[in-house]
Design a protein around this motif. Structure first.
Motif, PDB file in Angstrom:
ATOM      1  N   PRO A 207     -27.886 -12.488  19.138  1.00  0.00           N
ATOM      2  CA  PRO A 207     -27.622 -11.982  17.782  1.00  0.00           C
ATOM      3  C   PRO A 207     -28.763 -12.262  16.813  1.00  0.00           C
ATOM      4  O   PRO A 207     -29.133 -11.400  16.011  1.00  0.00           O
ATOM      5  N   GLY A 208     -29.338 -13.458  16.859  1.00  0.00           N
ATOM      6  CA  GLY A 208     -30.391 -13.808  15.921  1.00  0.00           C
ATOM      7  C   GLY A 208     -31.620 -12.925  16.046  1.00  0.00           C
ATOM      8  O   GLY A 208     -32.239 -12.546  15.038  1.00  0.00           O
ATOM      9  N   ALA A 209     -31.993 -12.588  17.280  1.00  0.00           N
ATOM     10  CA  ALA A 209     -33.169 -11.748  17.481  1.00  0.00           C
ATOM     11  C   ALA A 209     -32.964 -10.360  16.891  1.00  0.00           C
ATOM     12  O   ALA A 209     -33.884  -9.782  16.288  1.00  0.00           O
ATOM     13  N   ARG A 210     -31.766  -9.830  17.021  1.00  0.00           N
ATOM     14  CA  ARG A 210     -31.498  -8.490  16.489  1.00  0.00           C
ATOM     15  C   ARG A 210     -31.415  -8.504  14.958  1.00  0.00           C
ATOM     16  O   ARG A 210     -31.890  -7.573  14.305  1.00  0.00           O
ATOM     17  N   VAL A 211     -30.836  -9.549  14.405  1.00  0.00           N
ATOM     18  CA  VAL A 211     -30.865  -9.680  12.946  1.00  0.00           C
ATOM     19  C   VAL A 211     -32.309  -9.818  12.471  1.00  0.00           C
ATOM     20  O   VAL A 211     -32.710  -9.207  11.462  1.00  0.00           O
ATOM     21  N   SER A 212     -33.115 -10.587  13.189  1.00  0.00           N
ATOM     22  CA  SER A 212     -34.524 -10.752  12.822  1.00  0.00           C
ATOM     23  C   SER A 212     -35.261  -9.420  12.868  1.00  0.00           C
ATOM     24  O   SER A 212     -36.059  -9.109  11.970  1.00  0.00           O
ATOM     25  N   GLY A 213     -35.021  -8.635  13.924  1.00  0.00           N
ATOM     26  CA  GLY A 213     -35.677  -7.343  14.035  1.00  0.00           C
ATOM     27  C   GLY A 213     -35.304  -6.409  12.904  1.00  0.00           C
ATOM     28  O   GLY A 213     -36.165  -5.725  12.325  1.00  0.00           O
ATOM     29  N   LEU A 214     -34.030  -6.380  12.557  1.00  0.00           N
ATOM     30  CA  LEU A 214     -33.578  -5.522  11.462  1.00  0.00           C
ATOM     31  C   LEU A 214     -34.173  -5.961  10.130  1.00  0.00           C
ATOM     32  O   LEU A 214     -34.602  -5.128   9.314  1.00  0.00           O
ATOM     33  N   LEU A 215     -34.209  -7.265   9.904  1.00  0.00           N
ATOM     34  CA  LEU A 215     -34.777  -7.772   8.652  1.00  0.00           C
ATOM     35  C   LEU A 215     -36.284  -7.513   8.583  1.00  0.00           C
ATOM     36  O   LEU A 215     -36.810  -7.158   7.515  1.00  0.00           O
ATOM     37  N   ALA A 216     -36.986  -7.688   9.702  1.00  0.00           N
ATOM     38  CA  ALA A 216     -38.430  -7.419   9.715  1.00  0.00           C
ATOM     39  C   ALA A 216     -38.700  -5.954   9.389  1.00  0.00           C
ATOM     40  O   ALA A 216     -39.640  -5.629   8.647  1.00  0.00           O
ATOM     41  N   ALA A 217     -37.879  -5.070   9.931  1.00  0.00           N
ATOM     42  CA  ALA A 217     -38.049  -3.647   9.634  1.00  0.00           C
ATOM     43  C   ALA A 217     -37.745  -3.354   8.172  1.00  0.00           C
ATOM     44  O   ALA A 217     -38.506  -2.664   7.482  1.00  0.00           O
ATOM     45  N   ALA A 218     -36.632  -3.872   7.690  1.00  0.00           N
ATOM     46  CA  ALA A 218     -36.231  -3.596   6.306  1.00  0.00           C
ATOM     47  C   ALA A 218     -37.250  -4.133   5.300  1.00  0.00           C
ATOM     48  O   ALA A 218     -37.455  -3.540   4.231  1.00  0.00           O
ATOM     49  N   LEU A 219     -37.881  -5.264   5.636  1.00  0.00           N
ATOM     50  CA  LEU A 219     -38.788  -5.921   4.703  1.00  0.00           C
ATOM     51  C   LEU A 219     -40.261  -5.609   4.971  1.00  0.00           C
ATOM     52  O   LEU A 219     -41.140  -6.177   4.320  1.00  0.00           O
ATOM     53  N   ALA A 220     -40.528  -4.711   5.908  1.00  0.00           N
ATOM     54  CA  ALA A 220     -41.910  -4.343   6.234  1.00  0.00           C
ATOM     55  C   ALA A 220     -42.724  -3.920   5.015  1.00  0.00           C
ATOM     56  O   ALA A 220     -43.911  -4.265   4.906  1.00  0.00           O
ATOM     57  N   PRO A 221     -42.149  -3.168   4.050  1.00  0.00           N
ATOM     58  CA  PRO A 221     -42.954  -2.774   2.883  1.00  0.00           C
ATOM     59  C   PRO A 221     -43.517  -3.951   2.091  1.00  0.00           C
ATOM     60  O   PRO A 221     -44.511  -3.788   1.371  1.00  0.00           O
ATOM     61  N   VAL A 222     -42.910  -5.141   2.210  1.00  0.00           N
ATOM     62  CA  VAL A 222     -43.411  -6.315   1.486  1.00  0.00           C
ATOM     63  C   VAL A 222     -44.840  -6.641   1.895  1.00  0.00           C
ATOM     64  O   VAL A 222     -45.636  -7.155   1.094  1.00  0.00           O
ATOM     65  N   VAL A 223     -45.186  -6.363   3.163  1.00  0.00           N
ATOM     66  CA  VAL A 223     -46.536  -6.635   3.654  1.00  0.00           C
ATOM     67  C   VAL A 223     -47.301  -5.334   3.898  1.00  0.00           C
ATOM     68  O   VAL A 223     -48.233  -5.289   4.705  1.00  0.00           O
ATOM     69  N   GLY A 224     -46.895  -4.285   3.202  1.00  0.00           N
ATOM     70  CA  GLY A 224     -47.586  -3.013   3.324  1.00  0.00           C
ATOM     71  C   GLY A 224     -47.291  -2.260   4.594  1.00  0.00           C
ATOM     72  O   GLY A 224     -48.067  -1.361   4.981  1.00  0.00           O
ATOM     73  N   GLY A 225     -46.187  -2.597   5.259  1.00  0.00           N
ATOM     74  CA  GLY A 225     -45.848  -1.963   6.514  1.00  0.00           C
ATOM     75  C   GLY A 225     -44.765  -0.918   6.382  1.00  0.00           C
ATOM     76  O   GLY A 225     -44.308  -0.589   5.287  1.00  0.00           O
ATOM     77  N   SER A 226     -44.338  -0.415   7.528  1.00  0.00           N
ATOM     78  CA  SER A 226     -43.381   0.683   7.582  1.00  0.00           C
ATOM     79  C   SER A 226     -42.147   0.275   8.361  1.00  0.00           C
ATOM     80  O   SER A 226     -42.263  -0.181   9.507  1.00  0.00           O
ATOM     81  N   ALA A 227     -40.976   0.468   7.755  1.00  0.00           N
ATOM     82  CA  ALA A 227     -39.733   0.204   8.463  1.00  0.00           C
ATOM     83  C   ALA A 227     -39.581   1.128   9.654  1.00  0.00           C
ATOM     84  O   ALA A 227     -39.107   0.727  10.719  1.00  0.00           O
ATOM     85  N   THR A 228     -39.999   2.366   9.504  1.00  0.00           N
ATOM     86  CA  THR A 228     -39.912   3.341  10.598  1.00  0.00           C
ATOM     87  C   THR A 228     -40.763   2.907  11.782  1.00  0.00           C
ATOM     88  O   THR A 228     -40.335   3.000  12.938  1.00  0.00           O
ATOM     89  N   ALA A 229     -41.969   2.419  11.505  1.00  0.00           N
ATOM     90  CA  ALA A 229     -42.849   1.953  12.580  1.00  0.00           C
ATOM     91  C   ALA A 229     -42.253   0.744  13.287  1.00  0.00           C
ATOM     92  O   ALA A 229     -42.358   0.608  14.516  1.00  0.00           O
ATOM     93  N   ALA A 230     -41.625  -0.146  12.523  1.00  0.00           N
ATOM     94  CA  ALA A 230     -41.022  -1.335  13.117  1.00  0.00           C
ATOM     95  C   ALA A 230     -39.867  -0.963  14.046  1.00  0.00           C
ATOM     96  O   ALA A 230     -39.771  -1.460  15.179  1.00  0.00           O
ATOM     97  N   ILE A 231     -38.983  -0.085  13.574  1.00  0.00           N
ATOM     98  CA  ILE A 231     -37.861   0.344  14.407  1.00  0.00           C
ATOM     99  C   ILE A 231     -38.362   1.122  15.620  1.00  0.00           C
ATOM    100  O   ILE A 231     -37.852   0.972  16.738  1.00  0.00           O
ATOM    101  N   GLY A 232     -39.402   1.945  15.420  1.00  0.00           N
ATOM    102  CA  GLY A 232     -39.953   2.712  16.530  1.00  0.00           C
ATOM    103  C   GLY A 232     -40.537   1.835  17.619  1.00  0.00           C
ATOM    104  O   GLY A 232     -40.310   2.065  18.823  1.00  0.00           O
ATOM    105  N   ALA A 233     -41.296   0.804  17.218  1.00  0.00           N
ATOM    106  CA  ALA A 233     -41.876  -0.106  18.208  1.00  0.00           C
ATOM    107  C   ALA A 233     -40.784  -0.866  18.941  1.00  0.00           C
ATOM    108  O   ALA A 233     -40.858  -1.076  20.164  1.00  0.00           O
ATOM    109  N   TRP A 234     -39.762  -1.291  18.212  1.00  0.00           N
ATOM    110  CA  TRP A 234     -38.624  -1.990  18.817  1.00  0.00           C
ATOM    111  C   TRP A 234     -37.945  -1.093  19.854  1.00  0.00           C
ATOM    112  O   TRP A 234     -37.728  -1.514  21.004  1.00  0.00           O
ATOM    113  N   ALA A 235     -37.629   0.123  19.470  1.00  0.00           N
ATOM    114  CA  ALA A 235     -36.900   1.030  20.360  1.00  0.00           C
ATOM    115  C   ALA A 235     -37.711   1.395  21.597  1.00  0.00           C
ATOM    116  O   ALA A 235     -37.165   1.533  22.703  1.00  0.00           O
TER     117      ALA A 235
END
Length: 315
Positions: A207-235
């Protein structure tokens, strides 16, 4: 669970997180280090090249710590202040986000000052791989991967289990995770003995890893990143990683940071070729700092998730 218990648990998790942010791990006498010493001493009696003996080692240690947490929480009863402080102390004990960030930034500073030998040596505080022949790019990659994986293991996962199971969940999780770090790796000595610890840690971190992945994606813009790219790499990439949990978090961080993680790693037990995660270039020294900033935000998001879980638990 009574309303007071829910609120004291939630408040304790918040206070414990704030204590970790303010103080980090104590320099001496850390309870996790004490547990590690006890586990090593017990190993002298329980060790055998056997999965069954490894399972006994795991059950005795994790069972004892979890039971101690349950007894302490039961004695706290419905006394709001006592239960809040107990939960806060347990949370501070098991979290490692601030110390993780400090170690990663220390590697960053050494690389920034062109001290590659020093950076290699400091990297050993974060990873189990052999850093002897790593160049600056590989040291940066190893550091970012460690920040990603350990944000899940040392911040998000314990908060999730603390929200669900309280003090026993916090302490039991950290005991299991520490055992995995001690004996749950490959090699001649621990290949069988550490099997139960490794598999149990995998289970607890789902459970923790999946919550971490979702949070990293949601918060990607904080470091100039893309939530879409994060979810895409995960998938796309996570399922090819040998770990069911590290792959998720590392892929999400890779996509969020816009870098490429994975590749060849040298360990004491041999060489492993890991799947490539993400589409960007290899991480640079600056990406270490970005990964720590993302990890800090993920940790804050995990506290919010934990509070919501704690308040809902028992309704």
């Amino acid at each position: 669970m009574s309303p007071d218990r829910r609120h004291s648990r939630a408040l304790g998790l918040v206070l414990g997180h704030l204590a970790d942010r303010a103080f980090g791990d104590p320099r001496r006498g850390h309870p996790v280090a004490v547990f590690g010493t006890a586990a090593a001493a017990l190993e002298q009696r329980t060790y055998a090249d056997s999965r069954a003996r490894g399972a006994v080692h795991l059950a005795v240690l994790v069972g004892a710590v979890t039971a101690a947490g349950a007894i302490a929480e039961r004695r706290a009863g419905n006394r709001f202040v006592v239960h809040t402080l107990l939960t806060a102390a347990a949370t501070w004990t098991v979290l490692g986000g601030t110390s993780l960030g400090r170690e990663a930034r220390a590697v960053h500073d050494l690389l920034a000052s062109a001290d590659l030998p020093g950076a290699r040596q400091r990297l050993t505080h974060l990873v189990g791989r052999d850093p002897t022949h790593l160049d600056a790019a590989e040291v940066s990659r190893a550091t970012v991967e460690s920040v990603a994986e350990n944000t899940s293991d040392a911040v998000v996962a314990p908060l999730v289990w603390g929200a669900l199971l309280g003090v026993p969940g916090l302490l039991g999780y950290r005991a299991a995770n520490t055992l995995d770090a001690m004996v749950g790796h490959r090699g001649e000595r621990y290949g069988r003995f550490g099997w139960a610890s490794a598999r149990f840690d995998d289970l607890l971190n789902l459970p923790g890893a999946r919550v971490s992945g979702l949070l990293a994606a949601a918060l990607a813009p904080v470091v100039g990143g893309s939530a879409t790219a994060a979810i895409g790499a995960w998938a796309r990439d996570a399922r090819h990683h040998p770990s069911p949990n590290a792959g998720v978090v590392e892929a999400a961080f890779a996509g969020a940071l816009g870098v490429r993680l994975g590749g060849r790693n040298h360990y004491p037990h041999g060489v492993e070729d890991r799947v490539l995660l993400g589409d960007g270039p290899p991480p640079t020294t600056d990406d270490i700092d970005r990964s720590v900033r993302l990890a800090d935000q993920v940790g804050t998001g995990a506290v919010v998730v934990a509070v919501l879980l704690a308040l809902r638990k028992g309704r």
